[in-house]
Design a protein around this motif. Structure first.
Motif, PDB file in Angstrom:
ATOM      1  N   SER A 180       0.420   4.241   0.142  1.00 37.92           N
ATOM      2  CA  SER A 180       0.054   5.311   1.074  1.00 37.92           C
ATOM      3  C   SER A 180       0.407   4.965   2.514  1.00 37.92           C
ATOM      4  N   ARG A 181       0.955   3.751   2.700  1.00 37.19           N
ATOM      5  CA  ARG A 181       1.275   3.299   4.054  1.00 37.19           C
ATOM      6  C   ARG A 181       2.703   2.760   4.127  1.00 37.19           C
ATOM      7  N   ILE A 214      -7.754   5.832   4.558  1.00 40.28           N
ATOM      8  CA  ILE A 214      -6.805   5.169   3.654  1.00 40.28           C
ATOM      9  C   ILE A 214      -7.102   3.671   3.626  1.00 40.28           C
ATOM     10  N   ASN A 248       0.871  -1.176   0.000  1.00 42.51           N
ATOM     11  CA  ASN A 248       0.000   0.000   0.000  1.00 42.51           C
ATOM     12  C   ASN A 248       0.906   1.223   0.000  1.00 42.51           C
ATOM     13  N   ALA A 299      -4.450   5.617   9.758  1.00 45.58           N
ATOM     14  CA  ALA A 299      -4.850   5.306   8.382  1.00 45.58           C
ATOM     15  C   ALA A 299      -6.361   5.116   8.284  1.00 45.58           C
TER      16      ALA A 299
END
Length: 471
Positions: free
Chosen positions: A122-123, A231, A120, A226
Motif C-alpha cells: 500500500s506504500r 495504513i 508494504n 499514510a
C-alpha cells in the motif's frame, strides 16, 4: 498467508530466486543490474537502508531516469531514504522504447521486489527528475496500487489522463526560476478539482535541483499521509516533530519577508496535517497574512509577471513554429533581440522579473530542443529547419559549443563553407579550444583543407594541422 523471509545478517541478505539464482543484497549500498529473472533480460538497481530488517514491512520508492543513470538518480535520495526509512529501486528504462514497454518493465520490477522483500504494497511510490519525473507521474495512471509520485522539475505529463476514481498522492518539487513553475501551479488546480491529495514544495534557488532537504520532506509527507489514512500506525511524536519543523520554516520565511512562500507553505501544511490535529491557529495566521499590505503587493507583482510571461510564451511558440516551417533565417535577428530582452529580465533587481526571465530562457531553450527532436525524428530530415534551430540555439546558449559544431558539420556537408566558416570563427571568438573535436567533426573533410579554415584556426589556436599555401 504470512510470508517467510530469509534471515538478514549484518553483512547482507541472501535470497534464492525461483531460478536458483543467489542474490547478495548489502545494506547501505546501491546494488546495480539486478536481473528481474532468467527469462526477462531487464534489470534494476536497489538500495536498502542501513537499518533494514525483515521484521517489518517497508515503503518502496521507485526512481526513474530515461538516460540510463539509475545509480545517480538513486544516490540523490539516499539520505532521505535513510532518514525516513524507505527502500529505493530504479528500473532500467529508456526513452528509445515505447511507453507501454517501459510500463511493463516497471510492473515486472515491482512484482520482483514484492516477492523478494518485505514491501508494504500500500506504500509503493514513484519519483523522477525532469523527463524521468514525467514518466514517474504516468506510472500511477497506468499501474494499479501506486500510492503516490514525486515529480521534480516537471509537471504532470498529461492531466487529461487523470481519473478521479484512481487518485494518487502527487508531490511536486519545483523552483520559481524553472520554466515548468507556472504549469505546475495550473496542474495543482486540476488536482484539487479532482480531489487528488497534493503538495507543491517550492524553492527560489536559481540552480536546477533543490537541496536534499526537499526530498526528505517529500518522503515525510508520504509517511504523514499514510498515518492519516491508517495504513501505518500513527506516531504522535513523529507528527509533532514534523509540524514543529514546518512551523519554524513558516516563521523563518515570514521573518525574511518571503511572504508568498510562507502563505503557500501554510496551505500545504493545512492539507497534510488536517488529518492529525486542529489547525485553527495556523489558518488564522494564514488568513492574517493574506490581508497584509506587503503580501498583497507581492502577489500583484507576481501575477503581473505571470500575465506578461504567458503572452511572451505564446509569441515564442508561434514564431518558432513559423520560422521552422518556412526556414526563416531572416528572423534570427528578431530572436537575438528577444534574447537581449530576456537578459534584461534575468539581470533585473525586481525578483519577480528576474524569476520570469529565467523561466522564459528555460522555456525557449526547451522549445527549441523539442523542435530539434521533432525534426530529427522524421524519416526525411528537413536539414534547413535543423540548421535554423542550431543557429537559434547559438543565440540562446552562446557558450554551448555543441551547436556551433553541429552547424559547421551540417553546412560543410552541403558545401556551404561560408556559413561553416562564420560559425567556426564565432565559436573560436567565444573561447572554443577543443581542436580534436573540431578536426573530428563528420562531413568536414573538404572544409578542413580550405585555406580559410586553416587561416582562422591558426589565428585563434596558434597553429593548424594543414599548411596554408599562398599562390
Amino acid at each position: 498467508m504470512k510470508k517467510n523471509y530469509a534471515l538478514l545478517f549484518f553483512v547482507g541478505l541472501f535470497i534464492q530466486s525461483a531460478f536458483t539464482q543467489e542474490i547478495v543484497l548489502k545494506k547501505g549500498k546501491i546494488i546495480d543490474s539486478i536481473a528481474i529473472n532468467d527469462t526477462i533480460p531487464n534489470s534494476f538497481s536497489l538500495y536498502l537502508p542501513t537499518n533494514f530488517t525483515t521484521a517489518k514491512k517497508w515503503p518502496l520508492l521507485l526512481m526513474f531516469d530515461l538516460e540510463g543513470k539509475e545509480k545517480q538518480s538513486l544516490s540523490v535520495f539516499l539520505s532521505a531514504a535513510e532518514k525516513e526509512g524507505y527502500i529505493l529501486a530504479a528500473p532500467k528504462i529508456s526513452d528509445t522504447v515505447p511507453l507501454s514497454n517501459n510500463m511493463v518493465r516497471t510492473s515486472n520490477v515491482i512484482n520482483k521486489l514484492v516477492g523478494m522483500l518485505p514491501i508494504n504494497k500500500s506504500r509503493v511510490y514513484t519519483a523522477g527528475f525532469s523527463s524521468g519525473a514525467r514518466f514517474a507521474n504516468l506510472v500511477p495512471v497506468f499501474l494499479k496500487d501506486i500510492a503516490g509520485t514525486i515529480s521534480i522539475g516537471a509537471s504532470i505529463a498529461n492531466s487529461d489522463l487523470l481519473n478521479p476514481k484512481r487518485s494518487f498522492h502527487f508531490i511536486g518539487i519545483i523552483g520559481k526560476n524553472d520554466f515548468n513553475y507556472t504549469q505546475m501551479l495550473a496542474v495543482e488546480k486540476v488536482l484539487d478539482r479532482f480531489k487528488f491529495p497534493n503538495q507543491i514544495l517550492l524553492h527560489d534557488e536559481e540552480k536546477k535541483w533543490p537541496d536534499t532537504a526537499y526530498f526528505e520532506k517529500a518522503l515525510q509527507l508520504f509517511t504523514l499521509s499514510a498515518m492519516g489514512k491508517k495504513i501505518v500506525a500513527k506516531d504522535s511524536i513523529y507528527i509533532e516533530q514534523a509540524y514543529k519543523e514546518d512551523l519554524a520554516k513558516v516563521n523563518n520565511l515570514k521573518s525574511s519577508r518571503k511572504l508568498l512562500f510562507a502563505e503557500q507553505f501554510m496551505g500545504e501544511m493545512t492539507s497534510i496535517y488536517g488529518a492529525h490535529k486542529n489547525l485553527d491557529s495556523l489558518r488564522q495566521v494564514q488568513k492574517a497574512l493574506r490581508k497584509n499590505r506587503e503580501f498583497k503587493s507581492m502577489k500583484r507583482a507576481e501575477n503581473a509577471t505571470f500575465f506578461k510571461e504567458s503572452i511572451l510564451k505564446e509569441d515564442y511558440q508561434y514564431y518558432m513554429e513559423e520560422d521552422v516551417l518556412t526556414h526563416n533565417f531572416n528572423n534570427l535577428g528578431w530572436w537575438n533581440y528577444q534574447k537581449t530582452e530576456i537578459n534584461k529580465f534575468t539581470a533585473s533587481s525586481n525578483v519577480y522579473e528576474k524569476q520570469m526571465g529565467n523561466r522564459l530562457l528555460g522555456f525557449v531553450n526547451a522549445l527549441a530542443e523539442d523542435n530539434i527532436d521533432m525534426v530529427k525524428s522524421e524519416k526525411l530530415i528537413d536539414e534547413d529547419a535543423l540548421a535554423f534551430l542550431y543557429m537559434l540555439k547559438t543565440i540562446l546558449e552562446p557558450q554551448n559549443f555543441d551547436y556551433y559544431m553541429k552547424i559547421i558539420s551540417l553546412s560543410s556537408k552541403n558545401e556551404d563553407f561560408g556559413t561553416a566558416l562564420f560559425y567556426l570563427e564565432e565559436a573560436l571568438k567565444k573561447g572554443f579550444k577543443d581542436k580534436d573535436k573540431l578536426y573530428g567533426l563528420p562531413d568536414t573533410a573538404l572544409f578542413r583543407i580550405t585555406p580559410k579554415f586553416n587561416e582562422v584556426v591558426s589565428k585563434y589556436l596558434k597553429d593548424s594541422r594543414y599548411e596554408i599555401i599562398e599562390e
